[in-house]
Design a protein around this motif. Structure first.
Motif, PDB file in Angstrom:
ATOM      1  N   ASP A 145      16.517   4.177 -26.618  1.00  0.00           N
ATOM      2  CA  ASP A 145      17.624   4.336 -27.564  1.00  0.00           C
ATOM      3  C   ASP A 145      18.850   4.965 -26.915  1.00  0.00           C
ATOM      4  N   ALA A 146      18.959   4.882 -25.596  1.00  0.00           N
ATOM      5  CA  ALA A 146      20.135   5.427 -24.908  1.00  0.00           C
ATOM      6  C   ALA A 146      21.394   4.719 -25.398  1.00  0.00           C
ATOM      7  N   PRO A 147      22.538   5.424 -25.412  1.00  0.00           N
ATOM      8  CA  PRO A 147      23.769   4.827 -25.932  1.00  0.00           C
ATOM      9  C   PRO A 147      24.460   3.874 -24.960  1.00  0.00           C
ATOM     10  N   THR A 148      23.875   3.657 -23.800  1.00  0.00           N
ATOM     11  CA  THR A 148      24.450   2.716 -22.837  1.00  0.00           C
ATOM     12  C   THR A 148      23.400   1.688 -22.433  1.00  0.00           C
ATOM     13  N   ARG A 149      23.869   0.491 -22.136  1.00  0.00           N
ATOM     14  CA  ARG A 149      22.955  -0.541 -21.635  1.00  0.00           C
ATOM     15  C   ARG A 149      22.285  -0.084 -20.348  1.00  0.00           C
ATOM     16  N   ASN A 150      23.036   0.604 -19.504  1.00  0.00           N
ATOM     17  CA  ASN A 150      22.470   1.068 -18.241  1.00  0.00           C
ATOM     18  C   ASN A 150      21.291   2.003 -18.481  1.00  0.00           C
TER      19      ASN A 150
ATOM     20  N   GLY B  70       0.794  -1.223   0.000  1.00  0.00           N
ATOM     21  CA  GLY B  70       0.000   0.000   0.000  1.00  0.00           C
ATOM     22  C   GLY B  70       0.824   1.269   0.000  1.00  0.00           C
ATOM     23  N   VAL B  71       2.063   1.198  -0.500  1.00  0.00           N
ATOM     24  CA  VAL B  71       2.909   2.395  -0.609  1.00  0.00           C
ATOM     25  C   VAL B  71       2.227   3.390  -1.542  1.00  0.00           C
ATOM     26  N   LYS B  72       2.220   4.644  -1.129  1.00  0.00           N
ATOM     27  CA  LYS B  72       1.477   5.670  -1.885  1.00  0.00           C
ATOM     28  C   LYS B  72       2.304   6.322  -2.987  1.00  0.00           C
ATOM     29  N   HIS B  73       3.613   6.367  -2.831  1.00  0.00           N
ATOM     30  CA  HIS B  73       4.434   7.098  -3.804  1.00  0.00           C
ATOM     31  C   HIS B  73       5.828   6.474  -3.849  1.00  0.00           C
ATOM     32  N   ILE B  74       6.393   6.401  -5.045  1.00  0.00           N
ATOM     33  CA  ILE B  74       7.762   5.920  -5.236  1.00  0.00           C
ATOM     34  C   ILE B  74       8.554   7.008  -5.942  1.00  0.00           C
ATOM     35  N   VAL B  75       9.685   7.377  -5.346  1.00  0.00           N
ATOM     36  CA  VAL B  75      10.630   8.300  -5.977  1.00  0.00           C
ATOM     37  C   VAL B  75      11.803   7.458  -6.448  1.00  0.00           C
ATOM     38  N   ARG B  76      11.974   7.384  -7.751  1.00  0.00           N
ATOM     39  CA  ARG B  76      12.970   6.472  -8.328  1.00  0.00           C
ATOM     40  C   ARG B  76      14.176   7.229  -8.852  1.00  0.00           C
ATOM     41  N   LEU B  77      15.363   6.807  -8.415  1.00  0.00           N
ATOM     42  CA  LEU B  77      16.596   7.375  -8.964  1.00  0.00           C
ATOM     43  C   LEU B  77      16.958   6.591 -10.212  1.00  0.00           C
ATOM     44  N   SER B  78      16.838   7.247 -11.344  1.00  0.00           N
ATOM     45  CA  SER B  78      17.110   6.641 -12.642  1.00  0.00           C
ATOM     46  C   SER B  78      18.497   7.094 -13.105  1.00  0.00           C
ATOM     47  N   ALA B  79      18.676   7.240 -14.391  1.00  0.00           N
ATOM     48  CA  ALA B  79      19.972   7.638 -14.954  1.00  0.00           C
ATOM     49  C   ALA B  79      19.745   8.694 -16.019  1.00  0.00           C
ATOM     50  N   ILE B  80      20.677   9.598 -16.148  1.00  0.00           N
ATOM     51  CA  ILE B  80      20.558  10.646 -17.152  1.00  0.00           C
ATOM     52  C   ILE B  80      20.393  10.022 -18.537  1.00  0.00           C
ATOM     53  N   GLY B  81      19.454  10.568 -19.291  1.00  0.00           N
ATOM     54  CA  GLY B  81      19.253  10.102 -20.655  1.00  0.00           C
ATOM     55  C   GLY B  81      18.631   8.732 -20.776  1.00  0.00           C
TER      56      GLY B  81
ATOM     57  N   GLU C 223      32.543  -2.581 -19.456  1.00  0.00           N
ATOM     58  CA  GLU C 223      32.088  -2.247 -20.806  1.00  0.00           C
ATOM     59  C   GLU C 223      31.042  -1.137 -20.799  1.00  0.00           C
ATOM     60  N   VAL C 224      30.145  -1.157 -19.812  1.00  0.00           N
ATOM     61  CA  VAL C 224      29.145  -0.092 -19.740  1.00  0.00           C
ATOM     62  C   VAL C 224      29.799   1.241 -19.404  1.00  0.00           C
ATOM     63  N   THR C 225      30.823   1.207 -18.562  1.00  0.00           N
ATOM     64  CA  THR C 225      31.586   2.434 -18.312  1.00  0.00           C
ATOM     65  C   THR C 225      32.182   2.950 -19.618  1.00  0.00           C
ATOM     66  N   GLY C 226      32.707   2.043 -20.424  1.00  0.00           N
ATOM     67  CA  GLY C 226      33.234   2.439 -21.725  1.00  0.00           C
ATOM     68  C   GLY C 226      32.168   3.048 -22.623  1.00  0.00           C
ATOM     69  N   GLU C 227      30.959   2.512 -22.553  1.00  0.00           N
ATOM     70  CA  GLU C 227      29.859   3.075 -23.332  1.00  0.00           C
ATOM     71  C   GLU C 227      29.556   4.502 -22.892  1.00  0.00           C
ATOM     72  N   TYR C 228      29.566   4.734 -21.588  1.00  0.00           N
ATOM     73  CA  TYR C 228      29.347   6.088 -21.092  1.00  0.00           C
ATOM     74  C   TYR C 228      30.464   7.026 -21.545  1.00  0.00           C
ATOM     75  N   LEU C 229      31.695   6.583 -21.452  1.00  0.00           N
ATOM     76  CA  LEU C 229      32.814   7.442 -21.850  1.00  0.00           C
ATOM     77  C   LEU C 229      32.703   7.837 -23.323  1.00  0.00           C
ATOM     78  N   THR C 230      32.335   6.879 -24.158  1.00  0.00           N
ATOM     79  CA  THR C 230      32.164   7.163 -25.586  1.00  0.00           C
ATOM     80  C   THR C 230      31.034   8.171 -25.805  1.00  0.00           C
ATOM     81  N   ALA C 231      29.932   7.980 -25.094  1.00  0.00           N
ATOM     82  CA  ALA C 231      28.789   8.890 -25.241  1.00  0.00           C
ATOM     83  C   ALA C 231      29.138  10.292 -24.771  1.00  0.00           C
ATOM     84  N   TYR C 232      29.783  10.385 -23.610  1.00  0.00           N
ATOM     85  CA  TYR C 232      30.163  11.709 -23.103  1.00  0.00           C
ATOM     86  C   TYR C 232      31.156  12.398 -24.030  1.00  0.00           C
TER      87      TYR C 232
END
Length: 272
Positions: free
Chosen positions: A105-110, A90-101, A229-238
């Motif tokens: 079609d995000a350039p990272t698996r994350n 019966g939780v009334k609200h969820i605040v979710r920490l997601s990821a930028i972008g 590898e996902v860190t590498g994906e972020y570095l490439t995107a940034y």
């Protein structure tokens, strides 16, 4: 109001707990897998988001959930378990920490995995808010050695935000979640900078590093192939300016600007 904080021992959730307990307007319950590692000064609930049968007691009586899942290929499983447990409690609200972008079609698996969890939450029937923070200023702490900032994002620009500000933003949303229902916030630092710019702001030398070297170093240090590898994906995107944006969301919600890299550098002894 009882707030359950998932990921309570992590960098962001630890800062959030400190912000929430300083305000003292709500009861804070920390969700941990190991009670021996529980933060002090708050109620502790033992449970594992990867193990749904452990969650019923932890979620009982909770009004609002701060949902943070560890980065990894099973993150959607953990997030889904949390949403399911929240619905039954019966939780009334969820605040979710997601990821930028976060997007299909995000350039990272994350980013793509976070998009799945964001969509599931939005369809859950529970009140929701999604927060997508930019590159953490805390990432700089492992990149400065001997007066030099080593960067693997090329000349790409991004807008680093302090984890303390992410926590302050989250605490503000959690204080009155209904006022933020159905909102997706992308929170950034106050300006978009290349790592070369960051080094100049801090009075440091700058040394570019190939992203492939960072990935190889992570593997040598024992990190999983997925994480490296996902860190590498972020570095490439940034490096391609994927993170080159500054939004007004932080200031609009908190009433103040986010701290810049100079404040962070001074607070953490990085200024040359």
């Amino acid at each position: 109001m009882t707030i359950l904080v998932a990921g309570a021992n992590g960098t962001v959730s630890s800062a959030l707990i400190a912000a929430l307990t300083a305000d003292a307007s709500a009861d804070v319950r920390a969700l941990v897998r190991d009670p021996a590692k529980a933060p002090a000064g708050v109620e502790v609930a033992v449970g594992d988001l990867e193990q749904p049968h452990t969650l019923a007691e932890a979620f009982a009586g909770v009004d609002t959930l701060w949902l943070l899942t560890a980065m990894g290929p099973t993150a959607p499983h953990a997030s889904s378990n949390a949403v399911w447990a929240a619905r039954h409690a019966g939780v009334k609200h969820i605040v979710r920490l997601s990821a930028i972008g976060a997007a299909p079609d995000a350039p990272t698996r994350n980013g793509r995995l976070h998009a799945l969890s964001d969509a599931e939450l939005q369809a859950s029937g529970i009140g929701w808010t999604v927060i997508r923070p930019a590159f953490f200023q805390q990432n700089l702490l492992g990149s400065v050695h001997g007066g030099t900032l080593y960067g693997a994002t090329g000349e790409g620009r991004l807008s680093p935000i302090d984890v303390r500000d992410i926590a302050a933003f989250g605490a503000r949303v959690l204080a009155e979640p209904s006022g933020h229902a159905g909102r997706i916030y992308t929170i950034t630092g106050p300006e978009s900078l290349s790592m070369r710019d960051v080094a100049a702001r801090l009075g440091l030398d700058y040394q570019a590093v190939p992203g492939a070297d960072v990935v190889a170093g992570m593997r040598t240090a024992g990190l999983s192939a997925w994480m490296a590898e996902v860190t590498g994906e972020y570095l490439t995107a940034y490096a391609a300016n994927w993170g080159d944006l500054v939004t007004p969301d932080f200031a609009q919600v908190t009433g103040r600007p986010a701290g810049d890299v100079v404040r962070f550098g001074r607070d953490h002894g990085l200024v040359g």
